[in-house]
Write an enzyme that holds these catalytic residues in place. Structure first.
Site, PDB file in Angstrom:
ATOM      1  CB  CYS A 158      -0.968  -0.031   1.187  1.00  0.00           C
ATOM      2  SG  CYS A 158      -2.334   1.154   1.033  1.00  0.00           S
ATOM      3  CG  HIS A 187      -3.454  -3.270   3.522  1.00  0.00           C
ATOM      4  ND1 HIS A 187      -2.432  -2.924   4.383  1.00  0.00           N
ATOM      5  CD2 HIS A 187      -3.891  -2.122   2.972  1.00  0.00           C
ATOM      6  CE1 HIS A 187      -2.267  -1.611   4.359  1.00  0.00           C
ATOM      7  NE2 HIS A 187      -3.140  -1.100   3.505  1.00  0.00           N
ATOM      8  CD  GLU A 237      -1.205  -5.901   5.755  1.00  0.00           C
ATOM      9  OE1 GLU A 237      -1.827  -4.867   6.096  1.00  0.00           O
ATOM     10  OE2 GLU A 237      -0.844  -6.104   4.571  1.00  0.00           O
TER      11      GLU A 237
END
Length: 259
Positions: free
Chosen positions: A129, A232, A234
């Site tokens: 990001c 994102h 993660e």
């Protein structure tokens, strides 16, 4: 991880953000802490990497940032630039507009220095990001200060729901590393109001949203691993294999230095 050999576990640096705690936690009100979302840490750890947090520093901390950056980078096998707030427009030579949110000046300059030095030594780089946007700026590109500046941007790229929820599809360029990792098309989450505008010469765009926002970039140098994604992963790793594959690819590339 008990059956893994230590020499096959790469050390990966994650640059922290600075957090000011404004209540009386541990009797230290308004203290500044260095930290990072645990999902970045877990996503690397779950792929046999050893995550190391890198604090933000500058001359006010009594060190020489360039020397300190070189010392850190010489001791790790890869570096991850994570998400966070907006990026100071002065870094891409633009005046501040009304749609820019808060940015961390110290972190911006420190990460820019780390990126440029990591590129010099061809250290594996993964940007997520804000991290992807900063890599682009460090290499000479710029960003839209707000998605409202893009006439044909019609998707909600700041999803109001849970961070793991898939929001829109992205398509990968044929023959790209992204296509090899996640396939020709996949769904991702979305938490950003800025995006790459002018792509840096050292990068190629390899994934796009349906409204043509750049969703991933890769290095033009086949001998240097740089991967940036606008979403994102993660926050997706607990549920989606495609997100875990991105971290595994990065960790595997970092590990090659030790094999």
């Amino acid at each position: 991880m008990d059956n893994l050999k230590k020499e096959h576990q790469p050390i990966v640096g994650i640059v922290c953000k600075e957090i000011v705690i404004d209540n009386d936690i541990a009797h230290f009100p308004y203290a500044t802490y260095s930290g990072k979302n645990d999902r970045y840490i877990r996503s690397l750890y779950d792929n046999s990497a050893i995550p190391i947090l890198i604090p933000v520093i500058d001359e006010d901390d009594g060190v020489k940032p360039l020397e300190y950056a070189k010392s850190i980078l010489s001791k790790i096998d890869g570096i991850l630039f994570a998400g966070g707030g907006d990026i100071a427009p002065i870094l891409y030579s633009e005046p501040l507009t009304t749609n820019v949110g808060r940015f961390e000046e110290r972190r911006d300059y420190w990460e820019m220095l780390l990126i440029k030095e990591a590129i010099k030594i061809k250290l594996p780089i993964f940007g997520i990001c804000r991290g992807m946007q900063l890599i682009n700026i460090a290499l000479g590109g710029n960003i839209y200060q707000d998605l409202s500046d893009i006439k044909d941007c019609h998707l909600n790229h700041v999803q109001p729901n849970g961070r793991h929820i898939l929001t829109h599809a992205i398509k990968q360029e044929p023959g790209s590393m992204m296509e090899e990792i996640v396939g020709a098309q996949c769904w991702v989450n979305s938490f950003h109001h800025q995006a790459i505008k002018k792509l840096a010469d050292g990068l190629k765009a390899t994934s796009f949203s349906p409204d043509n926002i750049i969703e991933a970039v890769e290095s033009n140098d086949p001998n240097h691993f740089i991967l940036g994604v606008q979403f994102h992963p993660e926050m997706m790793t607990p549920k989606y294999d495609l997100a875990m594959k991105l971290f595994k690819t990065f960790a595997d590339v970092c590990a090659k230095k030790l094999i």
